[in-house]
Design a protein around this motif. Structure first.
Motif, PDB file in Angstrom:
ATOM      1  N   UNK A 296       0.740  -1.146  -0.015  1.00  0.00           N
ATOM      2  CA  UNK A 296      -0.004  -0.296  -0.164  1.00  0.00           C
ATOM      3  C   UNK A 296       0.810   0.675  -0.119  1.00  0.00           C
ATOM      4  N   UNK A 297       2.143   1.293   0.490  1.00  0.00           N
ATOM      5  CA  UNK A 297       2.886   2.049  -0.229  1.00  0.00           C
ATOM      6  C   UNK A 297       3.758   2.891   1.480  1.00  0.00           C
ATOM      7  N   UNK A 298       3.712   1.657   2.691  1.00  0.00           N
ATOM      8  CA  UNK A 298       4.428   2.590   3.603  1.00  0.00           C
ATOM      9  C   UNK A 298       5.550   1.592   3.660  1.00  0.00           C
ATOM     10  N   UNK A 299       6.133   2.114   4.666  1.00  0.00           N
ATOM     11  CA  UNK A 299       7.384   1.759   4.710  1.00  0.00           C
ATOM     12  C   UNK A 299       8.068   0.742   6.102  1.00  0.00           C
ATOM     13  N   UNK A 300       8.854   0.437   6.087  1.00  0.00           N
ATOM     14  CA  UNK A 300       9.039  -0.540   7.601  1.00  0.00           C
ATOM     15  C   UNK A 300       9.648   0.784   8.731  1.00  0.00           C
ATOM     16  N   UNK A 301       9.530  -0.208   9.751  1.00  0.00           N
ATOM     17  CA  UNK A 301       9.754   1.324  10.560  1.00  0.00           C
ATOM     18  C   UNK A 301       8.430   1.040  11.984  1.00  0.00           C
ATOM     19  N   UNK A 302       8.841   1.898  12.915  1.00  0.00           N
ATOM     20  CA  UNK A 302       8.100   1.169  14.030  1.00  0.00           C
ATOM     21  C   UNK A 302       6.686   2.191  13.717  1.00  0.00           C
ATOM     22  N   UNK A 303       6.879   2.926  12.877  1.00  0.00           N
ATOM     23  CA  UNK A 303       4.690   3.435  12.609  1.00  0.00           C
ATOM     24  C   UNK A 303       3.952   2.450  12.285  1.00  0.00           C
ATOM     25  N   UNK A 304       4.924   1.529  11.337  1.00  0.00           N
ATOM     26  CA  UNK A 304       4.102   0.688  10.253  1.00  0.00           C
ATOM     27  C   UNK A 304       4.484  -0.697  11.507  1.00  0.00           C
ATOM     28  N   UNK A 305       4.768  -0.931  12.648  1.00  0.00           N
ATOM     29  CA  UNK A 305       5.076  -2.204  13.609  1.00  0.00           C
ATOM     30  C   UNK A 305       3.945  -1.837  14.483  1.00  0.00           C
ATOM     31  N   UNK A 306       3.164  -0.033  15.057  1.00  0.00           N
ATOM     32  CA  UNK A 306       2.706   0.231  15.917  1.00  0.00           C
ATOM     33  C   UNK A 306       1.239  -0.736  14.859  1.00  0.00           C
TER      34      UNK A 306
ATOM     35  N   UNK B   9      -8.125  -4.221   5.631  1.00  0.00           N
ATOM     36  CA  UNK B   9      -7.475  -3.595   4.637  1.00  0.00           C
ATOM     37  C   UNK B   9      -8.309  -2.135   4.584  1.00  0.00           C
ATOM     38  N   UNK B  10      -9.484  -1.900   4.352  1.00  0.00           N
ATOM     39  CA  UNK B  10     -10.441  -1.513   4.197  1.00  0.00           C
ATOM     40  C   UNK B  10     -10.337  -0.271   5.535  1.00  0.00           C
ATOM     41  N   UNK B  11     -10.254  -0.287   6.980  1.00  0.00           N
ATOM     42  CA  UNK B  11      -9.729  -0.072   8.042  1.00  0.00           C
ATOM     43  C   UNK B  11      -8.617   0.750   8.194  1.00  0.00           C
ATOM     44  N   UNK B  12      -7.439  -0.046   7.597  1.00  0.00           N
ATOM     45  CA  UNK B  12      -6.258   1.143   6.736  1.00  0.00           C
ATOM     46  C   UNK B  12      -6.459   2.228   5.827  1.00  0.00           C
ATOM     47  N   UNK B  13      -7.356   1.449   5.195  1.00  0.00           N
ATOM     48  CA  UNK B  13      -7.626   2.465   4.543  1.00  0.00           C
ATOM     49  C   UNK B  13      -7.714   3.791   4.832  1.00  0.00           C
ATOM     50  N   UNK B  14      -9.389   3.426   5.525  1.00  0.00           N
ATOM     51  CA  UNK B  14      -9.882   4.824   6.567  1.00  0.00           C
ATOM     52  C   UNK B  14      -9.435   5.419   7.718  1.00  0.00           C
ATOM     53  N   UNK B  15      -8.770   4.667   8.582  1.00  0.00           N
ATOM     54  CA  UNK B  15      -8.057   5.352   9.443  1.00  0.00           C
ATOM     55  C   UNK B  15      -6.435   5.307   9.710  1.00  0.00           C
ATOM     56  N   UNK B  16      -5.803   4.790   8.545  1.00  0.00           N
ATOM     57  CA  UNK B  16      -4.018   4.656   9.009  1.00  0.00           C
ATOM     58  C   UNK B  16      -3.598   5.327   7.142  1.00  0.00           C
ATOM     59  N   UNK B  17      -4.263   6.231   7.224  1.00  0.00           N
ATOM     60  CA  UNK B  17      -2.997   6.891   5.725  1.00  0.00           C
ATOM     61  C   UNK B  17      -1.815   6.902   5.489  1.00  0.00           C
ATOM     62  N   UNK B  18      -1.014   6.415   4.487  1.00  0.00           N
ATOM     63  CA  UNK B  18       0.170   5.994   4.656  1.00  0.00           C
ATOM     64  C   UNK B  18       0.988   7.089   4.065  1.00  0.00           C
ATOM     65  N   UNK B  19       1.787   6.805   5.215  1.00  0.00           N
ATOM     66  CA  UNK B  19       3.006   8.494   5.647  1.00  0.00           C
ATOM     67  C   UNK B  19       4.157   8.490   4.570  1.00  0.00           C
ATOM     68  N   UNK B  20       4.596   9.890   4.483  1.00  0.00           N
ATOM     69  CA  UNK B  20       4.795  10.060   3.448  1.00  0.00           C
ATOM     70  C   UNK B  20       6.098   9.523   3.943  1.00  0.00           C
ATOM     71  N   UNK B  21       7.720   9.185   2.793  1.00  0.00           N
ATOM     72  CA  UNK B  21       8.546   8.790   3.417  1.00  0.00           C
ATOM     73  C   UNK B  21       9.174  10.015   4.521  1.00  0.00           C
ATOM     74  N   UNK B  22       9.444  11.203   4.504  1.00  0.00           N
ATOM     75  CA  UNK B  22       9.987  11.812   5.475  1.00  0.00           C
ATOM     76  C   UNK B  22       9.696  11.334   7.134  1.00  0.00           C
ATOM     77  N   UNK B  23       8.737  11.086   7.032  1.00  0.00           N
ATOM     78  CA  UNK B  23       7.555  10.337   8.162  1.00  0.00           C
ATOM     79  C   UNK B  23       8.191   9.284   8.733  1.00  0.00           C
ATOM     80  N   UNK B  24       8.688   8.561   7.362  1.00  0.00           N
ATOM     81  CA  UNK B  24       8.185   7.541   8.327  1.00  0.00           C
ATOM     82  C   UNK B  24      10.055   7.211   8.722  1.00  0.00           C
ATOM     83  N   UNK B  25      10.939   7.645   7.898  1.00  0.00           N
ATOM     84  CA  UNK B  25      11.992   7.372   7.928  1.00  0.00           C
ATOM     85  C   UNK B  25      12.548   8.259   9.983  1.00  0.00           C
ATOM     86  N   UNK B  26      11.504   9.449   9.798  1.00  0.00           N
ATOM     87  CA  UNK B  26      12.051  10.354  10.810  1.00  0.00           C
ATOM     88  C   UNK B  26      10.893   9.330  12.073  1.00  0.00           C
ATOM     89  N   UNK B  27      10.543   8.489  12.301  1.00  0.00           N
ATOM     90  CA  UNK B  27       9.978   7.401  12.988  1.00  0.00           C
ATOM     91  C   UNK B  27      11.147   6.799  13.325  1.00  0.00           C
TER      92      UNK B  27
END
Length: 445
Positions: A396-406, A427-445
C-alpha cells in the motif's frame, strides 16, 4: 537393566569372583520401588572385569569402577574397596581393594550399604540397613560426623533421601548435619544444585524445604530464603502469616508433579519483599511496592549463581515478574488478555497464581476467570495468524519502521477483539483510518 546386571554377576561368579548387586538398587528393591539403575560390586579387579567383558570402559580407575556395556545397557561394576582419608571433603585421597564387609563400611547410610545376591536371592547386610529400612530411618554408617567430614555432599544427600523416601533422620546423623552444615560450601555449586533440585521436585518437597532450613544447609547456598522469616505482611490479605510461612504454604499446595521453573518461581516469587517492605506513616499499612520487578532481578541472580540452565531461569524470572499482573486480568481488554495467556510460560504462571491465592486470602476469582477464558478461547489459537502482514502494508506504500509496527499491532488488536474478521476488513480499515505517511515521516519514526 536388572537382567543385564544379573548376567554380569553370573559371568563374574563363574570366573571365581564374588559379585553382588549393591547400594541404591538393593534399597529400592526391598522398598518395592523400581531402581533407576543397577550397580554391581565385585571382588574382581578392573583389569579382570575388562578381560571378561572386552570393550568395558574404565571411568574411575582410581576408584576401581568400570562401565560394562551389555545388551545395549551400561552397568557400573566396582571393585570392593576401602577408602583412605578425604582431604578435600568430597573424594578419598586413596583407595584399597578390600572385602564386602569393608566396602559396606565406607558407604554413606545403612540403607545404601546393602548387598543382594540375585543367584541365591539373599540380602547381605553388614551395617543393619534392613532394620533401618523397616523403621523408615536414615542413619549414617558408623560415626555420623566422620561420614560427613569425609564427603560434605552427603549432608544434602541425607536431606534428599529423607524427603524422597519419607524417612526420619536418626538423631546423631541429624545432629552431625546441623553441626557441619557450613562445610557444604566446599562442594561445587553444581553438585549442590543437583541435590537441591531432586529434593524440591519430590512430591514431599515441603519436608525437604523444612530439613534444609532447620539444618542450616539452606542458609549456606540460598540465604535469601531465611530473610523471609519474620517479614510481616498485611493481615487482611495474608492471614496465614509472614512471607516465609506464605512461601512454605504455597509449596505444600503444589501438585505432586510440578515443573522445575514452577517450583523455583513459587520459592522465589516474594524473594524481594524484605527489601521492598514499607509501612504507611499514618495507617501503618504494610506495602511491598515493586517487589515483583526487583524479585525478578533477584530470581535471575540467584538461579544464575546456582548455575541453573537458561530454560529454567527465563520462565522462572518471567513468572516472578508477572505474578502481580494476575490481579488485573478481569479488567484487561480481550486482545491484551489473549496475548497475556498466549505467553509460553502461562500455564506455570497460572499454577503459581493459584497457589498464591490459596496460600493467602483464598480468593480464586481471577484464577476461575482465566480457567473459564481458556475454555472460551479453546476453539481457536489464542493468537491466530494475522489477517494483515507487513508485506500487505508495503504494497500500500508503507515503509518498514516503528510506525508500521504499531499499525500492525493495532490491526492485530482489532482482530483479536473481533472488530476485524478478514483481510478485506483490515485493508478497508487501513484505508479509512491509517493513510500512508510520506517517506520523510516514516524515516523520522
Amino acid at each position: 537393566m536388572r537382567q543385564t546386571a544379573v548376567q554380569i554377576i553370573e559371568k563374574l561368579t563363574q570366573a571365581g569372583h564374588t559379585a553382588l548387586l549393591a547400594g541404591g538398587c538393593v534399597r529400592d528393591m526391598l522398598l518395592g520401588r523400581e531402581p533407576k539403575d543397577y550397580d554391581v560390586a565385585t571382588s574382581a579387579t578392573p583389569e579382570q572385569v575388562i578381560k571378561l567383558f572386552p570393550g568395558a570402559q574404565t571411568v574411575g580407575a582410581h576408584f576401581g569402577v568400570v562401565i560394562v556395556r551389555l545388551n545395549h545397557e551400561h552397568v557400573e561394576v566396582a571393585t570392593f574397596r576401602s577408602d583412605g582419608s578425604y582431604s578435600d571433603g568430597r573424594r578419598p585421597d586413596s583407595v584399597a581393594y578390600s572385602t564386602p564387609e569393608l566396602d559396606a563400611q565406607r558407604r554413606d547410610f545403612t540403607i545404601n550399604g546393602l548387598f543382594f545376591d540375585p543367584l541365591t536371592d539373599r540380602v547381605i547386610d553388614h551395617v543393619g540397613g534392613q532394620v533401618d529400612l523397616r523403621m523408615g530411618l536414615l542413619r549414617a554408617i558408623g560415626v555420623a560426623k566422620d561420614r560427613f567430614e569425609e564427603d560434605h555432599l552427603r549432608m544434602l544427600r541425607a536431606v534428599r533421601f529423607a524427603t524422597v523416601l519419607g524417612f526420619d533422620i536418626e538423631h546423631a546423623t541429624w545432629e552431625s548435619i546441623c553441626g557441619l552444615a557450613e562445610k557444604i560450601k566446599s562442594v561445587s555449586i553444581e553438585r549442590i544444585r543437583e541435590e537441591f533440585v531432586k529434593t524440591m521436585l519430590s512430591p514431599n518437597r515441603v519436608r525437604g524445604f523444612d530439613l534444609l532450613v532447620n539444618s542450616g544447609l539452606m542458609a549456606q547456598f540460598l540465604p535469601e530464603i531465611l530473610a523471609l522469616q519474620g517479614c510481616e505482611q498485611p493481615p487482611q490479605f495474608h492471614p496465614e502469616g509472614d512471607v516465609f510461612i506464605h512461601t512454605r504454604l504455597m509449596l505444600s499446595l503444589l501438585p505432586a508433579e510440578a515443573s522445575l521453573p514452577l517450583v523455583m518461581s513459587v520459592l522465589l516469587h516474594d524473594i524481594a519483599k524484605p527489601a521492598t517492605q514499607t509501612r504507611d506513616a499514618d495507617t501503618g499499612r504494610i506495602r511491598f511496592n515493586g517487589h515483583d520487578k526487583l524479585g525478578a532481578e533477584m530470581t535471575g541472580d540467584i538461579l544464575r549463581r546456582l548455575k541453573f540452565p537458561n530454560d529454567v531461569i527465563e520462565p522462572a524470572v518471567v513468572a516472578v515478574e508477572n505474578h502481580m499482573a494476575f490481579m488485573n486480568v478481569q479488567k484487561m481488554r480481550t486482545a491484551t488478555l489473549r496475548r497475556f495467556m498466549a505467553r509460553p510460560s502461562f500455564e506455570d504462571e497460572l499454577a503459581l497464581h493459584r497457589v498464591d491465592c490459596l496460600g493467602s486470602n483464598g480468593f480464586t476469582d481471577n484464577y476461575d476467570f482465566l480457567v473459564a477464558k481458556k475454555q472460551e478461547f479453546a476453539s481457536e489459537p489464542l493468537l491466530p495468524p494475522r489477517i494483515l502482514a507487513g508485506a500487505d502494508l508495503i504494497a500500500l506504500g508503507w515503509h518498514s519502521g516503528k510506525a508500521m509496527g504499531r499499525l500492525l499491532t493495532t490491526i492485530q488488536t482489532l482482530q483479536l477483539e473481533g472488530t476485524l474478521k478478514s483481510k478485506e476488513d483490515a485493508l478497508a480499515w487501513v484505508s479509512q483510518h491509517a493513510p500512508v505517511p510520506d517517506v520523510f515521516e516514516s524515516a523520522e519514526e
